[in-house]
Design a protein around this motif. Structure first.
Motif, PDB file in Angstrom:
ATOM      1  N   GLU A  20       0.833  -1.202   0.000  1.00 51.63           N
ATOM      2  CA  GLU A  20       0.000   0.000   0.000  1.00 51.63           C
ATOM      3  C   GLU A  20       0.867   1.252   0.000  1.00 51.63           C
ATOM      4  O   GLU A  20       0.556   2.244  -0.658  1.00 51.63           O
ATOM      5  N   THR A  61       3.849   1.655  -1.212  1.00 56.10           N
ATOM      6  CA  THR A  61       4.602   1.887  -2.451  1.00 56.10           C
ATOM      7  C   THR A  61       3.703   1.968  -3.673  1.00 56.10           C
ATOM      8  O   THR A  61       4.195   2.217  -4.774  1.00 56.10           O
ATOM      9  N   GLY A  62       2.414   1.764  -3.518  1.00 56.65           N
ATOM     10  CA  GLY A  62       1.525   1.824  -4.672  1.00 56.65           C
ATOM     11  C   GLY A  62       1.563   0.593  -5.537  1.00 56.65           C
ATOM     12  O   GLY A  62       1.239   0.640  -6.726  1.00 56.65           O
ATOM     13  N   MET A  63       1.943  -0.508  -4.988  1.00 58.15           N
ATOM     14  CA  MET A  63       2.018  -1.762  -5.750  1.00 58.15           C
ATOM     15  C   MET A  63       0.601  -2.315  -5.891  1.00 58.15           C
ATOM     16  O   MET A  63      -0.080  -2.553  -4.910  1.00 58.15           O
TER      17      MET A  63
END
Lengths: 139, 305
Positions: free
Chosen positions: A15, A17-19
């Motif tokens: 969450e 790191t925007g993965m």
């Protein structure tokens, strides 16, 4: 940055790191491919990273359980399988992985057998595998 | 894999004409150029992945692309035609797990060291110099203060737990912080003493990050920082603390003296509890202060409107 407080609140590295889920699924498939090719160390490293990145991904724990079991670390496989079962108790594949790990543990054969018997009625490859294992275990 | 193959599906047409000698050489040039393209796409994809396992994923992807490339070009074109455009991903963040809390402002994010700017009421040097810095906002000071105090408390707590482990290694179950971890993991065990050895071995084999992830997966993320810090030691300690009361197996490696419920042990557990409660109180205090500051600001804004 991911802080200790965020970790304690349950925020995952994924969450932070925007993965996306798509990327996570892709990485899991990649690890499964490595496992199928026999490169268990690589698969294990990838899956450990995925599990640390998103501890709520049941697929990562289930795959890691399979890798650990294949590498002979049955106890670690059991913990990973239990974590996966906690996250996705209704998933047949996760239940099957857990049952296979229980089979490898001493004195857990009955629990494994009951789980496999419950899965035997499941349609598809999960049910077929469960039936095959039950048959192999014998009466 | 379709993402990679479709992203790099089109071989560079000009590359095939570079040496122009034979069709086979041209095909090899095109394949090399396409492979270079594919590797560039792999790097772009892998950059979104946390750094800790980026290397292995890149290696695995390149291996797959290298072995399957010559067979996938034509198919990847067809796949690229109907492929959906990926949605805009979140901004890439540098991932670093730190004990310092996230700051609300950019100045605090870079204020790891005391700010050495001008016009301060006192010295800005030293670990606590930020308190005297007039250019740091009160919120930033609070965050920095909380982070430093928390780090100190964490170190003290970890040291106390190691002391407890060293002194009272008789594997007696007790209360305290790690009992929570023990109970969480014990809930995995269906109460059977036979699995205690397996549990201990399993926990020992897990590293710190994986143990932290495990407790998060079991529903106790608040214990993840502790597990991260203690790592394999925590695994061994938790396994040693788990005591199935119905188990008939006796755990070994005890000293000759019976330390069950000794005053020293109780005192050590109370000290651990005190440290944890102190930490919680500090968190609550800071949280209340920040909330009040925020509400004051919002009220002010509301009045202006």
């Amino acid at each position: 940055m991911l802080t200790m407080e965020e970790i304690a609140r349950g925020v995952t590295l994924a969450e932070a790191t925007g993965m996306t889920e798509e990327l996570g699924r892709f990485i899991a498939r990649l690890a499964a491919g490595e496992m199928a090719a026999g490169r268990l160390d690589t698969a294990r490293e990838i899956l450990e990273g995925l599990a640390v990145t998103n501890p709520r991904d049941a697929a990562a724990w289930a795959l890691l359980a399979q890798v650990e079991r294949r590498q002979g670390r049955v106890e670690a496989a059991w913990l990973c399988a239990e974590a996966a079962a906690r996250l996705a108790p209704e998933d047949e594949q996760v239940r099957l992985v857990r049952a296979e790990v229980l089979l490898a543990l001493p004195d857990e054969g009955e629990r494994a057998r009951s789980e496999l018997s419950a899965l035997a009625a499941t349609p598809g490859p999960v049910g077929a595998r469960a039936r095959a294992l039950v048959q192999a275990l014998g009466p | 894999m379709s993402e990679v193959s479709s992203a790099a599906g089109t071989p560079a047409p000009t590359a095939a004409c570079i040496d122009g000698s034979t069709p086979q050489a041209a095909a090899r040039s095109a394949a090399s150029a396409a492979l270079a393209l594919a590797y560039a796409d792999i790097d772009r994809l892998v950059d979104k992945v946390p750094e800790m396992f980026r290397g292995k994923i890149r290696e695995a992807l390149r291996r797959r692309v290298a072995t399957a490339w010559t067979f996938q070009v034509a198919r990847s074109k067809a796949a690229a035609a109907g492929y959906a455009k990926p949605s805009a991903s979140a901004a890439r963040k540098t991932v670093a797990v730190q004990a310092r809390p996230k700051s609300a402002t950019t100045t605090a994010a870079s204020a790891g060291a005391p700010a050495a700017t001008a016009a301060t009421t006192g010295s800005t040097r030293g670990e606590w110099g930020f308190l005297n810095d007039a250019h740091t906002s009160i919120e930033d000071k609070l965050f920095l203060f909380m982070s430093k105090v928390q780090k100190k408390n964490d170190d003290v707590l970890a040291a106390k737990m190691r002391e407890y482990r060293d002194q009272f290694v008789d594997k007696k179950s007790g209360g305290g912080l790690l009992a929570s971890v023990a109970s969480a993991v014990k809930s995995v065990v269906p109460g059977s003493g036979v699995l205690l050895d397996a549990l201990e071995q399993g926990l020992k084999s897990l590293g710190g990050p994986l143990l932290g992830a495990l407790v998060s997966a079991l529903g106790l993320p608040q214990l993840a920082p502790l597990a991260l810090k203690l790592g394999a030691d925590a695994g061994a300690f938790v396994a040693s603390q788990i005591d199935s009361k119905s188990s008939s197996t006796s755990t070994t490696s005890a000293s000759a003296d019976e330390k069950t419920g000794s005053p020293d042990e109780k005192l050590a557990m109370l000290e651990l509890q005190r440290l944890v409660e102190k930490q919680n109180q500090m968190f609550n205090c800071i949280s209340n202060i920040l909330r009040n500051l925020h509400e004051t600001g919002m009220n002010t804004i509301g009045n202006i409107r």
